[in-house]
Design a protein around this motif. Structure first.
Motif, PDB file in Angstrom:
ATOM      1  N   ASP A  10       0.827  -1.214   0.000  1.00  0.00           N
ATOM      2  CA  ASP A  10       0.000   0.000   0.000  1.00  0.00           C
ATOM      3  C   ASP A  10       0.856   1.257   0.000  1.00  0.00           C
ATOM      4  OD1 ASP A  10      -2.408  -1.233  -0.104  1.00  0.00           O
ATOM      5  OD2 ASP A  10      -2.808  -1.146   2.049  1.00  0.00           O
ATOM      6  N   SER A  11       1.857   1.268   0.857  1.00  0.00           N
ATOM      7  CA  SER A  11       2.673   2.483   0.938  1.00  0.00           C
ATOM      8  C   SER A  11       3.507   2.652  -0.335  1.00  0.00           C
ATOM      9  CB  SER A  11       3.570   2.437   2.168  1.00  0.00           C
ATOM     10  OG  SER A  11       4.293   1.236   2.188  1.00  0.00           O
ATOM     11  N   ALA A  26      -5.421   3.525  -8.918  1.00  0.00           N
ATOM     12  CA  ALA A  26      -6.536   2.632  -9.252  1.00  0.00           C
ATOM     13  C   ALA A  26      -6.449   1.339  -8.437  1.00  0.00           C
ATOM     14  CB  ALA A  26      -6.531   2.336 -10.745  1.00  0.00           C
ATOM     15  N   LEU A  27      -5.231   0.850  -8.246  1.00  0.00           N
ATOM     16  CA  LEU A  27      -5.034  -0.375  -7.472  1.00  0.00           C
ATOM     17  C   LEU A  27      -5.417  -0.172  -6.004  1.00  0.00           C
ATOM     18  CD1 LEU A  27      -1.801  -2.177  -8.659  1.00  0.00           C
ATOM     19  CD2 LEU A  27      -3.748  -3.287  -7.552  1.00  0.00           C
ATOM     20  N   LEU A  28      -4.998   0.957  -5.458  1.00  0.00           N
ATOM     21  CA  LEU A  28      -5.348   1.281  -4.069  1.00  0.00           C
ATOM     22  C   LEU A  28      -6.867   1.387  -3.920  1.00  0.00           C
ATOM     23  CD1 LEU A  28      -2.695   3.971  -3.043  1.00  0.00           C
ATOM     24  CD2 LEU A  28      -3.058   1.753  -1.959  1.00  0.00           C
ATOM     25  N   LEU A  29      -7.472   2.005  -4.911  1.00  0.00           N
ATOM     26  CA  LEU A  29      -8.924   2.169  -4.901  1.00  0.00           C
ATOM     27  C   LEU A  29      -9.596   0.806  -4.942  1.00  0.00           C
ATOM     28  CD1 LEU A  29     -11.368   4.077  -5.073  1.00  0.00           C
ATOM     29  CD2 LEU A  29     -11.092   4.070  -7.555  1.00  0.00           C
ATOM     30  N   GLU A  30      -9.112  -0.032  -5.832  1.00  0.00           N
ATOM     31  CA  GLU A  30      -9.665  -1.376  -5.989  1.00  0.00           C
ATOM     32  C   GLU A  30      -9.581  -2.152  -4.669  1.00  0.00           C
ATOM     33  OE1 GLU A  30     -11.123  -2.696  -8.590  1.00  0.00           O
ATOM     34  OE2 GLU A  30     -11.403  -4.589  -7.509  1.00  0.00           O
ATOM     35  N   ARG A  31      -8.483  -1.974  -3.980  1.00  0.00           N
ATOM     36  CA  ARG A  31      -8.226  -2.718  -2.747  1.00  0.00           C
ATOM     37  C   ARG A  31      -9.055  -2.200  -1.570  1.00  0.00           C
ATOM     38  NH1 ARG A  31      -2.007  -3.138  -1.650  1.00  0.00           N
ATOM     39  NH2 ARG A  31      -2.083  -4.375  -3.559  1.00  0.00           N
ATOM     40  N   HIS A  32      -9.247  -0.899  -1.503  1.00  0.00           N
ATOM     41  CA  HIS A  32      -9.844  -0.315  -0.284  1.00  0.00           C
ATOM     42  C   HIS A  32     -11.249   0.249  -0.476  1.00  0.00           C
ATOM     43  CE1 HIS A  32      -6.115  -0.801   1.952  1.00  0.00           C
ATOM     44  NE2 HIS A  32      -5.488  -0.363   0.882  1.00  0.00           N
ATOM     45  N   ARG A  33     -11.740   0.242  -1.695  1.00  0.00           N
ATOM     46  CA  ARG A  33     -13.045   0.842  -1.961  1.00  0.00           C
ATOM     47  C   ARG A  33     -14.136   0.186  -1.107  1.00  0.00           C
ATOM     48  NH1 ARG A  33     -13.990  -1.576  -6.173  1.00  0.00           N
ATOM     49  NH2 ARG A  33     -12.971  -0.376  -7.788  1.00  0.00           N
ATOM     50  N   ARG A  34     -14.206  -1.130  -1.199  1.00  0.00           N
ATOM     51  CA  ARG A  34     -15.252  -1.862  -0.496  1.00  0.00           C
ATOM     52  C   ARG A  34     -15.209  -1.665   1.029  1.00  0.00           C
ATOM     53  NH1 ARG A  34     -18.055  -7.053  -1.530  1.00  0.00           N
ATOM     54  NH2 ARG A  34     -17.039  -7.776   0.351  1.00  0.00           N
ATOM     55  N   PRO A  35     -14.055  -1.906   1.660  1.00  0.00           N
ATOM     56  CA  PRO A  35     -14.033  -1.731   3.114  1.00  0.00           C
ATOM     57  C   PRO A  35     -14.440  -0.322   3.564  1.00  0.00           C
ATOM     58  CG  PRO A  35     -11.986  -2.741   2.362  1.00  0.00           C
ATOM     59  CD  PRO A  35     -12.785  -2.437   1.142  1.00  0.00           C
ATOM     60  N   VAL A  36     -13.985   0.674   2.806  1.00  0.00           N
ATOM     61  CA  VAL A  36     -14.306   2.057   3.199  1.00  0.00           C
ATOM     62  C   VAL A  36     -15.800   2.330   3.040  1.00  0.00           C
ATOM     63  CG1 VAL A  36     -14.005   4.485   2.549  1.00  0.00           C
ATOM     64  CG2 VAL A  36     -12.011   3.015   2.806  1.00  0.00           C
ATOM     65  N   ILE A  37     -16.355   1.932   1.893  1.00  0.00           N
ATOM     66  CA  ILE A  37     -17.780   2.191   1.666  1.00  0.00           C
ATOM     67  C   ILE A  37     -18.635   1.399   2.655  1.00  0.00           C
ATOM     68  CG2 ILE A  37     -19.691   1.997   0.008  1.00  0.00           C
ATOM     69  CD1 ILE A  37     -17.689   2.483  -2.233  1.00  0.00           C
ATOM     70  N   ALA A  72       2.682   5.724   8.808  1.00  0.00           N
ATOM     71  CA  ALA A  72       1.380   5.269   9.296  1.00  0.00           C
ATOM     72  C   ALA A  72       0.843   4.209   8.349  1.00  0.00           C
ATOM     73  CB  ALA A  72       0.407   6.434   9.361  1.00  0.00           C
ATOM     74  N   LYS A  73       0.164   3.230   8.925  1.00  0.00           N
ATOM     75  CA  LYS A  73      -0.416   2.200   8.075  1.00  0.00           C
ATOM     76  C   LYS A  73      -1.493   2.842   7.197  1.00  0.00           C
ATOM     77  CE  LYS A  73      -2.233  -2.407   8.040  1.00  0.00           C
ATOM     78  NZ  LYS A  73      -2.452  -3.662   8.720  1.00  0.00           N
ATOM     79  N   PHE A  74      -1.482   2.484   5.937  1.00  0.00           N
ATOM     80  CA  PHE A  74      -2.375   3.122   4.979  1.00  0.00           C
ATOM     81  C   PHE A  74      -3.837   2.973   5.399  1.00  0.00           C
ATOM     82  CE2 PHE A  74      -4.870   3.282   1.072  1.00  0.00           C
ATOM     83  CZ  PHE A  74      -4.430   4.479   0.542  1.00  0.00           C
ATOM     84  N   THR A  75      -4.227   1.753   5.817  1.00  0.00           N
ATOM     85  CA  THR A  75      -5.617   1.510   6.214  1.00  0.00           C
ATOM     86  C   THR A  75      -6.026   2.421   7.368  1.00  0.00           C
ATOM     87  OG1 THR A  75      -5.078  -0.791   5.776  1.00  0.00           O
ATOM     88  CG2 THR A  75      -7.241  -0.343   6.696  1.00  0.00           C
ATOM     89  N   THR A  76      -5.123   2.570   8.329  1.00  0.00           N
ATOM     90  CA  THR A  76      -5.425   3.420   9.478  1.00  0.00           C
ATOM     91  C   THR A  76      -5.700   4.840   9.019  1.00  0.00           C
ATOM     92  OG1 THR A  76      -3.889   2.079  10.748  1.00  0.00           O
ATOM     93  CG2 THR A  76      -4.555   4.157  11.728  1.00  0.00           C
ATOM     94  N   TRP A  77      -4.835   5.310   8.154  1.00  0.00           N
ATOM     95  CA  TRP A  77      -4.955   6.664   7.614  1.00  0.00           C
ATOM     96  C   TRP A  77      -6.297   6.824   6.895  1.00  0.00           C
ATOM     97  CZ3 TRP A  77      -3.267   8.380   2.316  1.00  0.00           C
ATOM     98  CH2 TRP A  77      -3.215   9.776   2.227  1.00  0.00           C
ATOM     99  N   LEU A  78      -6.614   5.832   6.066  1.00  0.00           N
ATOM    100  CA  LEU A  78      -7.851   5.851   5.288  1.00  0.00           C
ATOM    101  C   LEU A  78      -9.076   5.906   6.207  1.00  0.00           C
ATOM    102  CD1 LEU A  78      -8.109   5.615   2.221  1.00  0.00           C
ATOM    103  CD2 LEU A  78      -8.463   3.177   2.490  1.00  0.00           C
ATOM    104  N   PHE A  79      -9.052   5.074   7.239  1.00  0.00           N
ATOM    105  CA  PHE A  79     -10.188   5.032   8.157  1.00  0.00           C
ATOM    106  C   PHE A  79     -10.256   6.270   9.042  1.00  0.00           C
ATOM    107  CE2 PHE A  79     -12.774   1.173   7.990  1.00  0.00           C
ATOM    108  CZ  PHE A  79     -12.127   0.513   6.966  1.00  0.00           C
ATOM    109  N   ARG A  80      -9.127   6.895   9.259  1.00  0.00           N
ATOM    110  CA  ARG A  80      -9.161   8.170   9.998  1.00  0.00           C
ATOM    111  C   ARG A  80      -9.932   9.193   9.195  1.00  0.00           C
ATOM    112  NH1 ARG A  80      -3.789  10.626  12.596  1.00  0.00           N
ATOM    113  NH2 ARG A  80      -5.262  12.310  12.906  1.00  0.00           N
ATOM    114  N   ILE A  81      -9.631   9.251   7.910  1.00  0.00           N
ATOM    115  CA  ILE A  81     -10.346  10.209   7.061  1.00  0.00           C
ATOM    116  C   ILE A  81     -11.831   9.861   7.030  1.00  0.00           C
ATOM    117  CG2 ILE A  81     -10.500  11.223   4.757  1.00  0.00           C
ATOM    118  CD1 ILE A  81      -7.616  10.359   4.275  1.00  0.00           C
ATOM    119  N   ALA A  82     -12.119   8.565   6.830  1.00  0.00           N
ATOM    120  CA  ALA A  82     -13.516   8.129   6.722  1.00  0.00           C
ATOM    121  C   ALA A  82     -14.291   8.419   8.013  1.00  0.00           C
ATOM    122  CB  ALA A  82     -13.579   6.640   6.389  1.00  0.00           C
TER     123      ALA A  82
END
Ligand SMILES: [Zn+2]
Lengths: 215, 184
Positions: A10-11, A26-37, A72-82
């Motif tokens: 991810d990083s 696009a790859l990052l989006l593909e990987r994290h789109r579902r969990p975030v939504i 920072a772990k990418f997922t953590t960062w993503l979920f912080r924003i979400a």
């Protein structure tokens, strides 16, 4: 091990996005789109709002590509924003939310239940929907932080440390949020503690009955 | 295994057991203990039941146009970024921060003057309206300042900020979350 590999990938992808690589984004989006939504959907119980906020999450990721730090772990960062966006949305829509106890789906006790032709699968589907509505209501009634913590723990399978980083509190605070949330859910959902597929209720509905035996 | 109910570890263990984070040996120990201890058996069965009920809630599928919409927004943003850069081209990055700060100061001074200058209206009307007007003016000032603040990262995005510098706003700052208090 797998988590470490994902972290690196991810990083690395994010660093390539910084270089202007659209494929990596696009790859990052593909990987994290579902969990975030899915997280946003369960948090707000409105699919349209969840997708709209998820758009904003990924836009912010894109905007921040130049300042991204792989520490920072990418997922953590993503979920912080979400989470940040979800909590802001809840704050801004509190009145609206108060008027809509159940948010996304039609009520299950409408005309559909009066259909004379109650084939078993229709009945079962209605039962499933009713149960799902109860789960949704029980989760929606949790305080926002407990809700966010449970959703990250239960459905996003995140570690305490990650949840703590997302919510900006200690791991012990996260555990305490989770204990309270699961305890509340247990009380609110105890009456559903029989699988709909089994179709039988363990005698007395007590969890200690063999119908719900502990593996 | 010492009885988790008696040692007060049952909540902790239940979370780890149900999310499959417990070491296999510990999990087996717990299962053996539950077979012998009614209190723990009941507690863990109840927790497991909740866990399973929560599994029944699946999230709906994502709209097929999600990625396309995001691409459109990113493209629009890129175009806007170019437009901003063209607009601000006469200002060097070094000039921009003091300029923004000065503009902010000017807004504050203007707001202060507006708020302090008595409006040429009747006393009665002033009493009636003053509160609403004040609130409106303050909100406007706050909005203006927000705009200036927002402008900064947009314009400076790729030019001034050192790569890797912490930029709380860009990572979705949790200011609001923190302001609301601690987790527990
Ligand atoms: Zn015990």
């Amino acid at each position: 091990m797998a988590a470490v590999a994902t972290l690196e990938r991810d990083s690395e992808l994010m660093l390539r996005v910084r270089e202007g690589d659209g494929e990596s984004f696009a790859l990052l989006l593909e990987r994290h789109r579902r969990p975030v939504i899915h997280f946003l959907y369960r948090m707000l119980q409105d699919q349209a709002v969840a997708e709209e906020l998820a758009q904003e999450v990924f836009l912010r990721v894109y905007r921040a590509r130049n300042s991204y730090e792989p520490t920072a772990k990418f997922t953590t960062w993503l979920f912080r924003i979400a989470t940040h966006l979800a909590l802001n949305w809840i704050r801004d829509n509190q009145k609206r939310l108060a008027n809509h106890a159940s948010l996304d789906e039609e009520p299950v006790d409408g005309p559909a239940l009066q259909v004379a032709d109650m084939r078993p699968n229709v009945e079962q589907e209605l039962l499933r929907r009713a149960r799902r509505e109860e789960v949704k209501r029980a989760i929606a009634r949790l305080p926002e932080k407990q809700r966010a913590a449970v959703l990250m723990h239960k459905y996003s399978e995140m570690e305490y440390s990650q949840i703590a980083a997302v919510l900006g509190c200690s791991e012990s605070a996260v555990k305490s949020l989770l204990f309270r949330a699961y305890e509340t859910l247990r009380k609110r959902l105890a009456h559903l503690a029989v699988s709909p597929t089994k179709g039988t209720r363990s005698r007395g509905g007590r969890s200690s009955e063999p119908g719900l035996e502990f593996r | 295994m010492r009885c988790p109910t008696k040692t007060g570890r049952s909540s902790d263990l239940a979370l780890e057991y149900l999310s499959s984070r417990l070491e296999p040996e510990t999990a087996q120990e717990l299962e053996r203990h539950c077979a012998e201890c009614p209190a723990c058996r009941e507690y863990f069965a109840a927790q497991r039941a909740v866990w399973q009920i929560l599994d029944e809630w699946e999230a709906p599928p994502t709209s097929p146009g999600f990625d396309r919409e995001l691409q459109r927004r990113i493209a629009a943003e890129k175009a806007r970024g170019k437009w901003w850069r063209t607009l601000w081209a006469p200002f060097t990055p070094r000039m921009l921060k003091p300029a923004a700060a000065f503009a902010g100061l000017a807004v504050i001074v203007a707001a202060a003057v507006l708020l302090r200058t008595p409006a040429p209206v009747s006393r009665e009307a002033a009493q009636r309206g003053s509160e609403a007007v004040d609130v409106e003016q303050i909100e406007q000032v706050v909005e203006d300042l927000d705009m200036l603040y927002l402008l900064d990262p947009v314009v400076l995005d790729e030019t001034v900020k050192p790569a890797g510098a912490a930029e709380p706003d860009k990572v979705g700052s949790l200011t609001n979350v923190r302001r609301r208090g601690k987790c527990a």
